[in-house]
Design a protein around this motif. Sequence first.
Motif, PDB file in Angstrom:
ATOM      1  N   LEU A  69       0.865  -1.166   0.000  1.00 38.01           N
ATOM      2  CA  LEU A  69       0.000   0.000   0.000  1.00 38.01           C
ATOM      3  C   LEU A  69       0.908   1.224   0.000  1.00 38.01           C
ATOM      4  N   VAL A  71       2.636   4.493   0.902  1.00 40.46           N
ATOM      5  CA  VAL A  71       2.697   5.171   2.193  1.00 40.46           C
ATOM      6  C   VAL A  71       2.147   6.594   2.075  1.00 40.46           C
ATOM      7  N   GLU A 151      -6.271  -1.440   1.378  1.00 44.24           N
ATOM      8  CA  GLU A 151      -5.684  -2.541   2.134  1.00 44.24           C
ATOM      9  C   GLU A 151      -6.638  -3.739   2.143  1.00 44.24           C
ATOM     10  N   ARG A 175       0.087  -3.366   4.064  1.00 43.06           N
ATOM     11  CA  ARG A 175       0.947  -2.258   4.488  1.00 43.06           C
ATOM     12  C   ARG A 175       2.405  -2.742   4.461  1.00 43.06           C
ATOM     13  N   SER A 178       4.276  -5.520   6.911  1.00 44.45           N
ATOM     14  CA  SER A 178       3.351  -6.485   7.540  1.00 44.45           C
ATOM     15  C   SER A 178       3.500  -7.869   6.952  1.00 44.45           C
TER      16      SER A 178
END
Length: 178
Positions: A69, A71, A151, A175, A178
């Motif tokens: 994703l 930032v 997400e 993200r 993760s």
Amino acid sequence: MSTGHNDGPTVAPGRPGPALLSRWTARLRPALAPLAAGLLTLVCLSLWTATGRAGTPAEIGVGEGRIFLPVLDTQDTTGAFFDIANTGGSEDQLLEVRTEIGRAMFSDRQLTTGAGRMIMIPRIAVPAGTTLEMSPFTPNVMLSPERPLVEGERVEFVLRFRQAGDVPVSAVVVRPGS
């Protein structure tokens, strides 16, 4: 008149004389190195074939991918990462990646003095008997989505390989970290 002596060695009828043998060995000597190299190659290829891996095509398997994703809202590119296993006996190459959500291309990280930068690459090699684990530090897919990603969203891709052909795969938006 003949004295009854023979000045040279006696040769039985139908057998070559020493001079003839000497000429043949002189002519064959230059061919010994290529002949030995050919025999060695033949032995090595026979051993390779005996292991059962000779000529087996690439066998590609791709696990579910991840898309980072972005930032920042202003970030127009992100990375997509796949684990690609080649359990076959020959190398394959990832030639193209397609998706309906935007433009995708291959990139890699090039290290320069003090920093690294992303460069576009034309293809990604997947050697026989290995798994390529894409990451931000290895060859990967750079994605320029035409719309914001969410997400948990799943995105469909088609990876085109030289030998394995088109392989459909999906990636989930996560993200970074993760």
